[in-house]
Design a protein around this motif. Structure first.
Motif, mmCIF file in Angstrom:
data_model
loop_
_atom_site.group_PDB
_atom_site.id
_atom_site.type_symbol
_atom_site.label_atom_id
_atom_site.label_comp_id
_atom_site.label_asym_id
_atom_site.label_seq_id
_atom_site.Cartn_x
_atom_site.Cartn_y
_atom_site.Cartn_z
ATOM 1 N N SER A 155 10.828 -6.992 -1.256
ATOM 2 C CA SER A 155 10.413 -7.358 -2.616
ATOM 3 C C SER A 155 11.533 -7.971 -3.418
ATOM 4 O O SER A 155 12.689 -7.577 -3.286
ATOM 5 N N THR A 173 1.691 -1.084 1.608
ATOM 6 C CA THR A 173 2.591 -0.711 2.710
ATOM 7 C C THR A 173 2.200 0.647 3.290
ATOM 8 O O THR A 173 2.102 0.817 4.514
ATOM 9 N N SER A 174 1.952 1.596 2.400
ATOM 10 C CA SER A 174 1.594 2.942 2.825
ATOM 11 C C SER A 174 0.271 2.928 3.600
ATOM 12 O O SER A 174 0.128 3.603 4.625
ATOM 13 N N ILE A 197 9.152 3.834 6.935
ATOM 14 C CA ILE A 197 8.979 2.561 6.225
ATOM 15 C C ILE A 197 10.365 2.119 5.749
ATOM 16 O O ILE A 197 11.135 2.940 5.239
ATOM 17 N N TYR A 254 0.783 1.478 7.027
ATOM 18 C CA TYR A 254 1.530 2.484 7.789
ATOM 19 C C TYR A 254 0.581 3.544 8.355
ATOM 20 O O TYR A 254 0.740 4.014 9.462
ATOM 21 N N SER A 273 8.931 -3.489 3.984
ATOM 22 C CA SER A 273 8.416 -4.001 2.715
ATOM 23 C C SER A 273 9.574 -4.711 1.999
ATOM 24 O O SER A 273 10.590 -4.087 1.699
ATOM 25 N N VAL A 299 5.442 -6.597 4.663
ATOM 26 C CA VAL A 299 4.730 -6.819 3.398
ATOM 27 C C VAL A 299 5.740 -7.512 2.487
ATOM 28 O O VAL A 299 6.799 -6.951 2.193
ATOM 29 N N VAL A 329 2.253 -2.849 -4.163
ATOM 30 C CA VAL A 329 2.905 -3.142 -2.878
ATOM 31 C C VAL A 329 3.184 -1.838 -2.115
ATOM 32 O O VAL A 329 2.997 -1.768 -0.899
ATOM 33 N N THR A 366 12.268 -0.296 3.063
ATOM 34 C CA THR A 366 12.101 -1.170 1.893
ATOM 35 C C THR A 366 13.380 -1.978 1.716
ATOM 36 O O THR A 366 14.478 -1.474 1.966
ATOM 37 N N ILE A 394 7.387 -0.317 9.731
ATOM 38 C CA ILE A 394 6.930 -1.373 8.828
ATOM 39 C C ILE A 394 8.020 -1.666 7.790
ATOM 40 O O ILE A 394 8.796 -0.768 7.428
#
Ligand code: ATP
Length: 310
Positions: free
Chosen positions: A134, A261-262, A2, A265, A132, A161, A257, A4, A130
């Motif tokens: 923010s 996301t998790s 993931i 995933y 994420s 996300v 969030v 971020t 993926i």
């Protein structure tokens, strides 16, 4: 993996004071300094869940070095892009049950840094499953910058996300490149459509049918102590949550969030995605620290959440 994204991280400083005295000296002994910014809160919760996560964004100066060192100490893989400006401090003064915050704007990003980061980001996107994203954009980046980042993610068919607000979110919704998920609260939703939105389910359902949201697979509206209301393609869900003892709800949205996301995933069902997201939001609200969850309480909270289709 993931990825971020935190475009304007900070060193979050907390000064707990018995009494805040104006116009004189305040001395503080128990200072805490932690890597901050919404994306880094998401990162910490993902790390706690034992998900494989890499943190990226823009970073600069001595405080930027400090953040990278602290993330590495926490075992969080980080690949930030270095800018010439200085990463900011954000100060929270905790006094007599109040929280007075002093938030620096942060650095201004140059045109060449803005372009180079997109190249850097493009390489990272190809390494993960993926993304994420923010928080707010730093000065110097155009309002449609997230849209450009999402275009890259769409090119490589990587889901995004997105948790941001105001002009940055509006620009994304106006462009053709879509994130998979957005997670506004009712205040952010009201800002978007330019009229006050209440927590009434009928009203929320109508609001989410607005053409502004066309093409976005998941819209998850978080409702604080009232749980959440969500739209997944043509389906609508209300998430009912139990009463909890709230200690500090700041960062609950970021923990939510992390849960979303998790869950994406790990290919979770709609029900499990919404339950995981709300469980983590609630677990954050039950703790003093921002972006920290006590996973020992996970099953107990998760099992009490109810998902109702509307
Ligand atoms: P923030 O910006 O502070 O991170 P947010 O406005 O984005 O928060 P919230 O809707 O406040 O997000 O919270 C996200 C989720 O956390 C909620 O959907 C809920 O599951 C949980 N939560 C937050 N506050 C509370 C509360 N007071 N009681 C129970 N659960 C809460």
């Amino acid at each position: 993996m993931i990825l971020t994204v935190t475009m304007n991280p900070s060193v979050d400083i907390s000064y707990p004071l018995e009494k805040f005295n104006l116009d004189t000296v305040n001395r503080v002994s128990k200072v805490s300094k932690t890597p901050g910014g919404k994306g880094l809160n998401v990162t910490r919760v993902l790390k706690q869940l034992d998900d494989k996560v890499i943190a990226t964004g823009l970073i600069g100066g001595a405080l930027g070095m400090d953040i990278q060192e602290k993330l590495t100490e926490m075992g969080i893989e980080n690949h930030f892009f270095e800018i010439s400006g200085e990463t900011r401090n954000c100060i929270a003064i905790l006094h007599e049950g109040n929280q007075t915050e002093i938030l620096e704007n942060g650095p201004t990003i140059s045109q060449s840094e803005s372009e180079k980061f997109l190249e850097y980001f493009k390489n990272l996107v190809q390494e993960v499953e993926i993304i994420s994203i923010s928080g707010s954009l730093p000065n110097g980046l155009e309002d449609d910058y997230y849209s450009k980042m999402i275009q890259i993610c769409n090119t490589y068919e990587k889901p995004v996300v997105l948790d941001c607000s105001g002009k940055a979110l509006l620009e994304v919704l106006k462009h053709e490149y879509n994130p998979k998920v957005i997670k506004p609260n009712t205040e952010e939703l009201s800002q978007l459509i330019g009229k006050e939105v209440s927590k009434d389910i009928g009203e929320l359902k109508e609001t989410l049918k607005n053409e502004l949201f066309d093409g976005i697979e998941w819209i998850i509206v978080s409702l604080g102590a009232d749980g959440a209301f969500a739209k997944h393609n043509d389906k609508f869900y209300k998430v009912n949550i139990p009463k909890i003892e709230v200690v500090n709800p700041v960062g609950s949205g970021d923990s939510t969030v992390a849960g979303i996301t998790s869950a994406i995933y790990e290919n979770a069902s709609d029900e499990n995605l919404l339950k995981k997201a709300n469980t983590l939001g609630m677990l954050n609200a039950m703790e003093k620290l921002t972006g920290f969850v006590n996973l020992e309480n996970y099953e107990k909270v998760f099992s009490k959440i109810e998902i109702v289709e509307y």
